[in-house]
Design an enzyme around this catalytic site. Structure first.
Site, PDB file in Angstrom:
ATOM      1  N   TYR A  39     -54.959   1.153  22.590  1.00 45.73           N
ATOM      2  CA  TYR A  39     -55.697   0.975  23.479  1.00 45.73           C
ATOM      3  C   TYR A  39     -57.143   0.050  23.103  1.00 45.73           C
ATOM      4  O   TYR A  39     -57.859  -0.443  24.044  1.00 45.73           O
ATOM      5  CB  TYR A  39     -56.654   2.463  24.263  1.00 45.73           C
ATOM      6  CG  TYR A  39     -55.641   2.928  25.209  1.00 45.73           C
ATOM      7  CD1 TYR A  39     -54.150   3.256  25.030  1.00 45.73           C
ATOM      8  CD2 TYR A  39     -56.243   3.332  26.309  1.00 45.73           C
ATOM      9  CE1 TYR A  39     -53.416   3.887  26.059  1.00 45.73           C
ATOM     10  CE2 TYR A  39     -55.490   3.993  27.534  1.00 45.73           C
ATOM     11  CZ  TYR A  39     -53.989   4.187  27.166  1.00 45.73           C
ATOM     12  OH  TYR A  39     -53.419   4.850  28.165  1.00 45.73           O
ATOM     13  N   LYS A  64     -44.023   7.035  15.770  1.00 48.48           N
ATOM     14  CA  LYS A  64     -42.642   6.377  15.617  1.00 48.48           C
ATOM     15  C   LYS A  64     -42.848   5.887  14.071  1.00 48.48           C
ATOM     16  O   LYS A  64     -42.696   4.455  13.931  1.00 48.48           O
ATOM     17  CB  LYS A  64     -42.726   5.197  16.580  1.00 48.48           C
ATOM     18  CG  LYS A  64     -42.259   5.723  18.193  1.00 48.48           C
ATOM     19  CD  LYS A  64     -40.780   6.078  18.142  1.00 48.48           C
ATOM     20  CE  LYS A  64     -39.901   4.663  17.936  1.00 48.48           C
ATOM     21  NZ  LYS A  64     -38.441   5.098  18.197  1.00 48.48           N
ATOM     22  N   ASP A  83     -40.181   9.527  20.753  1.00 48.64           N
ATOM     23  CA  ASP A  83     -39.132   9.648  21.822  1.00 48.64           C
ATOM     24  C   ASP A  83     -38.323  10.582  21.682  1.00 48.64           C
ATOM     25  O   ASP A  83     -38.031  11.213  22.941  1.00 48.64           O
ATOM     26  CB  ASP A  83     -38.156   8.249  21.545  1.00 48.64           C
ATOM     27  CG  ASP A  83     -37.618   8.039  20.110  1.00 48.64           C
ATOM     28  OD1 ASP A  83     -38.119   8.817  19.234  1.00 48.64           O
ATOM     29  OD2 ASP A  83     -36.802   7.321  19.927  1.00 48.64           O
ATOM     30  N   ASP A 134     -50.693   9.396  26.075  1.00 52.28           N
ATOM     31  CA  ASP A 134     -51.056   9.041  27.384  1.00 52.28           C
ATOM     32  C   ASP A 134     -49.578   9.360  28.130  1.00 52.28           C
ATOM     33  O   ASP A 134     -49.552  10.222  29.278  1.00 52.28           O
ATOM     34  CB  ASP A 134     -51.199   7.457  27.528  1.00 52.28           C
ATOM     35  CG  ASP A 134     -51.475   7.195  29.298  1.00 52.28           C
ATOM     36  OD1 ASP A 134     -52.033   8.088  29.786  1.00 52.28           O
ATOM     37  OD2 ASP A 134     -50.963   6.230  29.540  1.00 52.28           O
ATOM     38  N   ASP A 136     -48.395  13.092  30.498  1.00 52.12           N
ATOM     39  CA  ASP A 136     -47.949  13.177  31.923  1.00 52.12           C
ATOM     40  C   ASP A 136     -46.364  13.681  32.043  1.00 52.12           C
ATOM     41  O   ASP A 136     -46.370  14.532  33.166  1.00 52.12           O
ATOM     42  CB  ASP A 136     -47.693  11.526  32.167  1.00 52.12           C
ATOM     43  CG  ASP A 136     -48.931  11.128  32.991  1.00 52.12           C
ATOM     44  OD1 ASP A 136     -50.036  11.703  32.883  1.00 52.12           O
ATOM     45  OD2 ASP A 136     -48.839  10.257  34.007  1.00 52.12           O
TER      46      ASP A 136
HETATM   47  C1  IPM Z   1     -55.177   8.769  31.388  1.00 50.55           C
HETATM   48  C2  IPM Z   1     -55.270   7.741  32.248  1.00 50.55           C
HETATM   49  C3  IPM Z   1     -55.948   6.632  31.595  1.00 50.55           C
HETATM   50  C4  IPM Z   1     -55.198   6.427  30.251  1.00 50.55           C
HETATM   51  C5  IPM Z   1     -56.080   5.519  32.417  1.00 50.55           C
HETATM   52  C6  IPM Z   1     -56.760   5.740  33.770  1.00 50.55           C
HETATM   53  C7  IPM Z   1     -57.128   4.337  31.712  1.00 50.55           C
HETATM   54  O1  IPM Z   1     -53.860   7.233  32.470  1.00 50.55           O
HETATM   55  O2  IPM Z   1     -56.514   9.473  31.171  1.00 50.55           O
HETATM   56  O3  IPM Z   1     -54.275   9.466  30.895  1.00 50.55           O
HETATM   57  O4  IPM Z   1     -54.645   5.510  30.460  1.00 50.55           O
HETATM   58  O5  IPM Z   1     -55.953   6.727  29.314  1.00 50.55           O
HETATM   59 MG    MG Z   2     -52.362   8.838  31.714  1.00 55.80          MG
END
Ligand code: IPM
Ligand code: MG
Length: 371
Positions: free
Chosen positions: A142, A193, A226, A250, A254
């Site tokens: 990032y 990884k 993975d 990230d 999710d």
């Molecule tokens: C998160 C989001 C952020 C990230 C974005 C909005 C920059 O997806 O907080 O997970 O990628 O970190």
């Molecule tokens: Mg995210």
């Protein structure tokens, strides 16, 4: 004990709506639990861009650094899609993370009993799930340099980002994860990884180093990211705490979020080093985004943002019992079936609005004090 200094940044999309419900909960704690908050509100993301031409004003950054904790709603929206990369709403969020040095991002994935049927996975796989992903938040691909889009001088272009981690960056987030594992189930799984990336080899070695020397009682394991993503959907209850880098975190968070049925339920905490007052630099935000498709319609689920306030009470203000009070209130509202549309099956009755759920949380908080 002075007032808790909060910087509130509602942001874009559904951010302001869900934050309005959090404000009610804060007022409840002031009037019913004798807490004092000193609240400043400001702009972030597209809202800040509209007002100032930047997604985070320098003044707002200074306020964030001076606050005990920042509460953030959400950033982004389709109207900002074509902006220059440097002023996109997300850059405001990334600047806060970087300049506050919030390297440890806690993303719990908890499956509330009342919602076990909402997951896309079978009930027995998710019921009772309580895992915590610790994502490194201020380094890796990032922020690594060099980065950019450059000409290859043959008529094409090259997109470049750099995955980069130092020993110190890995050790500090590892320590944070080990500490959390110690307070929970005593298990930590580190994901990278190492089979294809040198930064992954270093990650694995450094996490192992911290574990052997400082946390011999924590059961440490390593997994390729993975394989970890596959195990997360196969049998998530094998995990307690997971520690991983910025990009894998990230994605994996999710995935973990969906195990619980709705992104509308999940809070997060981003923590840095403790300051002079012993409180860590901290920002709390719901994991869901700005949800522009439902913004302004009173449909948004305020639970994740309210639960983010609970995390603030626990991690910034050492009010763990009061944090639990909020979590129990949210759970009881869900159990009563007072839910926004994201948590209702189609054939079910009318969904509750954002403010109705917020009001029900206040009622449940009142009930928690007994008659
Ligand atoms: C998160 C989001 C952020 C990230 C974005 C909005 C920059 O997806 O907080 O997970 O990628 O970190
Ligand atoms: Mg995210």
């Amino acid at each position: 004990m002075g007032a808790y200094k909060l910087l509130v940044l509602p942001g874009d999309g559904i951010g302001p709506e869900v934050m309005a419900e959090v404000a009610k909960v804060i007022r409840w704690f002031e009037s019913k639990r004798g807490m004092a908050f000193e609240i400043t509100e400001d702009l972030v993301g597209g809202a800040a861009y509209d007002a100032h031409g930047v997604p985070l004003h320098d003044d707002t950054m200074s306020k964030a650094l001076a606050a005990d904790a920042v509460l953030l709603g959400a950033v982004g929206g389709p109207e900002y899609d074509d902006l220059d990369f440097a002023v996109k709403p997300e850059r405001g969020l990334l600047r806060l993370r970087k300049e506050m040095d919030l390297y440890s991002n806690l993303r719990p994935a908890i499956c509330f009993d009342a919602l076990a049927d909402f997951s896309s996975l079978k009930r027995e796989v998710v019921a009772g799930l309580d895992i915590l992903i610790v994502r490194e938040l201020t380094s890796g691909v990032y922020f690594g340099e060099p980065r950019g889009i450059i000409d290859d001088n043959e008529g094409g272009r090259i997109g470049v980002n750099t995955q980069r981690y130092t020993t110190g960056e890995i050790r500090r987030v590892a320590r944070s994860a080990f500490e959390l594992a110690k307070r929970r189930g005593g298990k930590l799984c580190s994901m990278e990884k190492a089979n294809v990336m040198e930064s992954g080899i270093l990650w694995r070695e450094e996490v192992q180093w911290v574990g052997e020397r400082e946390y011999p009682d924590i059961e440490l394991s390593h997994m390729y990211a993975d394989a970890g993503s596959m195990q997360l959907v196969r049998w998530p209850k094998q995990f307690d705490v997971i520690v991983t880098d910025n990009l894998f975190g990230d994605i994996l968070s999710d995935t973990a979020a969906m195990l619980t049925g709705s992104l509308g339920m999940l809070p997060s905490a981003s923590l840095g080093e403790a300051g002079e007052n012993g409180r860590p630099k901290a920002m709390y935000e719901p994991v869901h985004g700005s949800a522009p498709d439902i913004a302004g319609q009173g449909k948004a689920n305020p639970c994740a943002c309210v639960l983010s306030l609970a995390m603030a009470l626990r991690y910034s203000f050492d009010e763990g019992d009061e944090a639990t009070r909020i979590e129990n209130a949210v759970e009881s509202v869900l159990a009563k079936g007072i839910r926004t549309a994201d948590l209702l099956q189609v054939e079910n009755s009318e969904p509750a609005s954002t403010t109705e759920v917020g009001g029900a949380i206040i009622d449940a908080l009142d009930e928690s004090l007994g008659a």
